[in-house]
Design an enzyme around this catalytic site. Sequence first.
Site, mmCIF file in Angstrom:
data_model
loop_
_atom_site.group_PDB
_atom_site.id
_atom_site.type_symbol
_atom_site.label_atom_id
_atom_site.label_comp_id
_atom_site.label_asym_id
_atom_site.label_seq_id
_atom_site.Cartn_x
_atom_site.Cartn_y
_atom_site.Cartn_z
ATOM 1 C CG ASP A 55 -1.758 -1.253 1.342
ATOM 2 O OD1 ASP A 55 -2.009 -1.888 0.307
ATOM 3 O OD2 ASP A 55 -2.139 -1.614 2.465
ATOM 4 C CD GLU A 238 -8.884 -3.901 -1.502
ATOM 5 O OE1 GLU A 238 -9.641 -4.105 -0.524
ATOM 6 O OE2 GLU A 238 -7.838 -4.555 -1.705
ATOM 7 C CG HIS A 302 -3.415 0.040 -1.900
ATOM 8 N ND1 HIS A 302 -4.461 -0.259 -1.074
ATOM 9 C CD2 HIS A 302 -3.079 1.322 -1.620
ATOM 10 C CE1 HIS A 302 -4.742 0.793 -0.307
ATOM 11 N NE2 HIS A 302 -3.912 1.760 -0.631
ATOM 12 N NE ARG A 330 0.472 -7.059 0.438
ATOM 13 C CZ ARG A 330 -0.680 -6.593 0.915
ATOM 14 N NH1 ARG A 330 -1.709 -6.398 0.092
ATOM 15 N NH2 ARG A 330 -0.826 -6.318 2.185
#
Length: 364
Positions: A55, A238, A302, A330
């Site tokens: 993110d 999202e 994201h 990630r």
Amino acid sequence: MVHRIDRKIIALLLLSQLWFLGCQTSTVAPVAAGKNSGKADAGQYFTNPIAEGADPWVLKKGEVYYSCGSGSGGIYVSQSTKLTQLGERVPVWQAPDSGWNAHNIWAPELHYLQGKWYIYYTAGRTPGGPFIHQRSGVLESSSGSPFGPYVDKGMLYTGDDLQHPESGKWAIDLTPFYLNGQLYAAWSGWEENATTDKTKQHLYLAKMSNPYTISSNRVKISSPTQPWETGGELDLNEGPELLKKKGKAFLIYSTRESWLKEYRLGQLTLADTLQDPMKADNWVKSSGPVFEGTEEVLGVGHCSFTTSPDNTEDWILYHAKKSATPGWSRDIRMQKFTWTQDGYPVFGKPIPAGVPLPVPSGQK
């Protein structure tokens, strides 16, 4: 004599071919992922990934890039003049021991609004899953510095009945932005609160009267309805992020499951920024994903956006999965993107780890 000459010629030809292949290899050989020390030409290249984590959020202010993320039950901020090296992660806020925001700190974003620094983040009141208590909140710096200290301004209202603040709904990945002088908040939420986190996620929009107050009921502007948004364990939209160009506004969002390699980016387009963004029909969804993984780069999503140091290039930062195994392991990557003549973003394909890429224009 002829045979000796032939043998010499053949040997010379073989040597020249080996030399050529060696040059080819030295040009494209992957550098150790994330190790900028191995790049050529005195810092003119970098390789992905640039950092661990997920993110990614980066904000450029003046000549400095500020990055924001979560970890160890809190939020950190870093700063750097180099986009490829985000700087030391400095803790700026720790979640309280109890309350609505005590656990599951996700996807913070650092913004400079109305002369102050704010951090928007997601949190929940119970640790771990099921993640059914997630809400969105905001912190305000009391010092004028992005490194705080920060004051907790509380939970943002994300529901359908503004007169009853307790009626707020599940909400994550909230981001604020201006359109035509009006401040808005966009986020991912549920239609109704539920007892399972396998609940469909939609994108919502609301007006804000200031950086810590939502002043309207929410409007749903997108649902996971297209074939490229569905078909897995959970249908979701999202991580919305705003882009603007030539009078158009775009919300670039993530879809499919964040823990799977099919995670990808979609796009909503407001064809004219003078149109009312609170009317769902004014947002047009892309006909397919605008950025998706390959066999070498998995689960891209994201994102956030920024420009090169000299403001001549646009860059996308995003996370990718480290393996095809379901989960949230990630790392953070970045690459340059371009625009069509009429002002639509073109993200291309994610570039594999280890491939040398030119650093952003103007980076020293």
